[in-house]
Each structure stands twice: as C-alpha cells, then as structure tokens.
Scaffold this motif. Sequence first.
Motif, mmCIF file in Angstrom:
data_model
loop_
_atom_site.group_PDB
_atom_site.id
_atom_site.type_symbol
_atom_site.label_atom_id
_atom_site.label_comp_id
_atom_site.label_asym_id
_atom_site.label_seq_id
_atom_site.Cartn_x
_atom_site.Cartn_y
_atom_site.Cartn_z
ATOM 1 N N ARG A 31 0.833 -1.206 0.000
ATOM 2 C CA ARG A 31 0.000 0.000 0.000
ATOM 3 C C ARG A 31 0.864 1.251 0.000
ATOM 4 N N ARG A 32 1.974 1.240 0.737
ATOM 5 C CA ARG A 32 2.854 2.412 0.757
ATOM 6 C C ARG A 32 3.519 2.634 -0.593
ATOM 7 N N VAL A 33 3.906 1.525 -1.228
ATOM 8 C CA VAL A 33 4.505 1.654 -2.556
ATOM 9 C C VAL A 33 3.507 2.270 -3.527
ATOM 10 N N ALA A 34 2.256 1.819 -3.464
ATOM 11 C CA ALA A 34 1.228 2.344 -4.364
ATOM 12 C C ALA A 34 0.997 3.832 -4.142
ATOM 13 N N ARG A 35 1.116 4.264 -2.871
ATOM 14 C CA ARG A 35 0.920 5.683 -2.565
ATOM 15 C C ARG A 35 2.184 6.494 -2.763
ATOM 16 N N GLY A 36 3.294 5.832 -3.007
ATOM 17 C CA GLY A 36 4.558 6.539 -3.190
ATOM 18 C C GLY A 36 5.126 7.076 -1.903
ATOM 19 N N TYR A 37 4.727 6.496 -0.788
ATOM 20 C CA TYR A 37 5.183 6.990 0.519
ATOM 21 C C TYR A 37 5.936 5.883 1.230
ATOM 22 N N ARG A 38 7.219 6.107 1.454
ATOM 23 C CA ARG A 38 8.044 5.103 2.126
ATOM 24 C C ARG A 38 8.901 5.809 3.165
ATOM 25 N N GLU A 39 8.465 5.806 4.414
ATOM 26 C CA GLU A 39 9.242 6.407 5.492
ATOM 27 C C GLU A 39 9.935 5.294 6.261
ATOM 28 N N LEU A 40 11.272 5.269 6.210
ATOM 29 C CA LEU A 40 12.039 4.201 6.833
ATOM 30 C C LEU A 40 12.949 4.777 7.906
ATOM 31 N N SER A 41 13.124 4.004 8.971
ATOM 32 C CA SER A 41 14.032 4.370 10.050
ATOM 33 C C SER A 41 15.134 3.329 10.106
ATOM 34 N N LEU A 42 16.376 3.790 10.214
ATOM 35 C CA LEU A 42 17.505 2.868 10.263
ATOM 36 C C LEU A 42 17.422 1.973 11.495
ATOM 37 N N VAL A 43 17.153 2.562 12.645
ATOM 38 C CA VAL A 43 17.116 1.785 13.888
ATOM 39 C C VAL A 43 16.017 0.727 13.840
ATOM 40 N N SER A 44 14.824 1.130 13.410
ATOM 41 C CA SER A 44 13.725 0.163 13.375
ATOM 42 C C SER A 44 13.991 -0.926 12.343
ATOM 43 N N GLU A 45 14.620 -0.555 11.238
ATOM 44 C CA GLU A 45 14.932 -1.557 10.222
ATOM 45 C C GLU A 45 15.981 -2.538 10.732
ATOM 46 N N VAL A 46 16.963 -2.036 11.497
ATOM 47 C CA VAL A 46 17.969 -2.923 12.082
ATOM 48 C C VAL A 46 17.316 -3.860 13.089
ATOM 49 N N ASP A 47 16.403 -3.348 13.901
ATOM 50 C CA ASP A 47 15.714 -4.196 14.875
ATOM 51 C C ASP A 47 14.946 -5.316 14.177
ATOM 52 N N ARG A 48 14.259 -4.985 13.114
ATOM 53 C CA ARG A 48 13.512 -5.994 12.372
ATOM 54 C C ARG A 48 14.465 -7.002 11.742
ATOM 55 N N ALA A 49 15.601 -6.513 11.242
ATOM 56 C CA ALA A 49 16.576 -7.407 10.616
ATOM 57 C C ALA A 49 17.139 -8.394 11.628
ATOM 58 N N VAL A 50 17.462 -7.898 12.834
ATOM 59 C CA VAL A 50 18.019 -8.772 13.879
ATOM 60 C C VAL A 50 17.015 -9.857 14.247
ATOM 61 N N ALA A 51 15.768 -9.464 14.417
ATOM 62 C CA ALA A 51 14.741 -10.442 14.791
ATOM 63 C C ALA A 51 14.583 -11.499 13.705
ATOM 64 N N LEU A 52 14.602 -11.071 12.452
ATOM 65 C CA LEU A 52 14.433 -12.019 11.364
ATOM 66 C C LEU A 52 15.637 -12.942 11.226
ATOM 67 N N LEU A 53 16.850 -12.372 11.339
ATOM 68 C CA LEU A 53 18.051 -13.198 11.214
ATOM 69 C C LEU A 53 18.140 -14.228 12.341
ATOM 70 N N ALA A 64 18.125 5.694 2.791
ATOM 71 C CA ALA A 64 19.042 4.901 1.973
ATOM 72 C C ALA A 64 19.709 3.807 2.802
ATOM 73 N N LEU A 65 20.153 4.155 4.007
ATOM 74 C CA LEU A 65 20.787 3.152 4.867
ATOM 75 C C LEU A 65 19.783 2.075 5.303
ATOM 76 N N ALA A 66 18.561 2.486 5.571
ATOM 77 C CA ALA A 66 17.542 1.497 5.949
ATOM 78 C C ALA A 66 17.295 0.515 4.808
ATOM 79 N N TRP A 67 17.231 1.050 3.587
ATOM 80 C CA TRP A 67 17.091 0.152 2.429
ATOM 81 C C TRP A 67 18.314 -0.745 2.310
ATOM 82 N N GLY A 68 19.504 -0.210 2.649
ATOM 83 C CA GLY A 68 20.713 -1.019 2.598
ATOM 84 C C GLY A 68 20.654 -2.195 3.552
ATOM 85 N N VAL A 69 20.186 -1.952 4.775
ATOM 86 C CA VAL A 69 20.043 -3.038 5.750
ATOM 87 C C VAL A 69 19.048 -4.070 5.238
#
Length: 361
Positions: A232-254, A277-282
């Motif tokens: 839904r966010r992609v369709a709306r063109g809105y993507r707000e990402l946080s590096l810290v939250s993305e790292v937390d999600r990555a750790v949990a998934l790994l 950009a860094l959040a997308w990198g993670v």
Amino acid sequence: MNSSSAQRLARVLITAVSVAYSFIGLVYFASGPRNGFVASAAVIGVVVTHYLNMRAGLRGERPPLFPLTLVLQLLATYVPDYLLPSGWSAVSAPMLAGSLLVFLPLRWSGPLVGAMTLWDGGSIFAWSANPVLALFYGLSVSTTGAMIYAMVRFVRVTVDLSHARAELAEAAVLKERLRISRDLHDGLGRSLTAIALKGDLAARLMDRDPAEARGEVDELVQVAREAAQDVRRVARGYRELSLVSEVDRAVALLESSGVACQVHLVDATLPERSEAALAWGVREAVTNVLRHSRATTCTISTSLTEDRLRLEVVNDGADHDGHESGGGLTGLAERAAQAGGTAEAAATGTGGFRLSMEVPA
C-alpha cells in the motif's frame, strides 16, 4: 497556446502580410496592361515561392527543392525591377527578407537584409525624391522580415516545448514505474523470504512441537501483514524508513532464521534521504543473507567520519555463485546516489560477504 494553434496563427499572419504586399503590386495596372501583367506574374512567383518556403520553415524543415525555392523568390523579387517602374522590389523584398532570416545563418542573412533595406530605400528615394517614403519602404524590409522570422521561431519553440513536455511526461511515467519496481523488489523481497522461511520452519515443527509451530505461524502472519502495508505504501509513493527500526527488524528475522547477529550503531541524526538509503541497505543486505548465503553470523555496524556515515553489513557465508551483482544491489546503488552517497558489495577474504554504504551525515 499549443503547437497546432501557434502554427495556425503564424500561417494566418504570414499569409495576411503576403496578400497585403501582393495587392500593392496590382496598382501597376494603372500604368498600363503590360506593367499590370508583369507585376501579376511577379506577385504569383513571389507568393508561391514564399508559401513553399514558409510552410517548410514552420515545420522546422527546408523546402524539398531548397535552395532553388529561395533563388526563385530572389529572382521574382528583383528581376521585375528592370521591367517595371517605381522600384517593384520594395513591395516584395520584405517577404524575401523573412525567408532569408529563416533559412540562412544570421551571420549571412543579417548583412543581406541590411543591404536589401538600403537598396530598396534608395530605389524609392530615386523614384520619388521623398525621404519619408524611402525610409518607410526601406525599414519595412527589415521590420517585416524580422516579424516573419519571429513568427516562425515562435512556432518552432512552441513545437519544441510541446515535444519536451511529452518527453518529460514519458520520463516521469518511466521513473514512477522504476520506483514501483524497485520498491516492490526491495520491500517485498525480505518479507516474502521471511514468510517462506517461517512457513518451512512451522511445517517442520508441526508434529514435534505444535506450540512452537503456532508461534512461527503467528510471526508469519505478522510479516504478511507488514508486506501488505508495504504494498500500500509503494502504491501511494510513501516510504518512510528508520535505520534503527529496520535494524531491529533485521536482527529479529536473522536470529529467528538461525543467524547470530551483532549490532554496533553510532548515535547520529541523519538527513531523511540518508537514513532512508541506509535502511534500504540493511533490508537488501538481510534479504541477500537469507536468500543467497549459508551464513551463521552477521554484523551490522555504522561509523561516523567527519560528515559521512558508513554502514557495513558483513556475513560469514557468502554464496560465490553470484549474488553480488543482483538487481537489488543495483537499485541500492541508485538510492545511495540519490542521497549523495555510494554503495559497494564484495566478497571478503575469509569467505564472507560485505555490503557497505556511505551517505552524508
């Protein structure tokens, strides 16, 4: 004003000027039938060649017989000077001046039009001895020629702007398609990988540990809901990402996938583009770890040097069959470039894989 309206307006104005000057030639019938017929033939020659030249000029082209049409207009303008009294060329030279300015470089057409202005003004003065009349006819050559040239250029600029708008619209559509494709790849890749992993794990646990299997299924459902939100966010063109939250999600998934994870993040406030950009990198790095590696450990770290923040995601189980140059890494490099940074990915010397990014801090 659109290009078709500009062309119609230019045609009407140029035709009106041509007809107005042509009617002046008909006064030669007052000095005898011979002069009238010679002037009429000259009018036809001037108007026809001028029409052919201007029709091509308004399309941004040259007439099919160029430069013959320009030479014929020149002859129809100045040869009758030797057959008719009273400076015929002063009547038809303004149209020739317009053609010269449209089709010849200004370094050539400018001096030619200047010489025509002096010639026709002088011929009228020699006939009438009236300096005002001579000045009027002389200046009408350059001013009318400049008007014709300006109208043709106005049409061409309008057409060019119309084409540029169409190209920009196509480019915007293509850019949006690329954005959607890249966001879907980067955003859903990790979520779908997690769903597949958790589904497989739940299936294996179903018989020997139903409670643990239900927990994996619950997490799978949560990941699926997050994936739906991503769409839904992609369709709306809105993507707000946080590096810290993305790292937390990555750790949990790994860690849920059996990959030990270490995190070392510096405390820094980043510009919105840099953090995204860094959040997308993670996200891309974790997706590659899950899809393409046999990693047992993964380290996510950031370091600050002057005005640049560096992200490194390193795992110890690179798949050397070739995930280094995938489309996700290409999209990641584009995101880093848009933020004013860089992105690199390469195998380490110890059998691992490192993804690194630098962005303005």
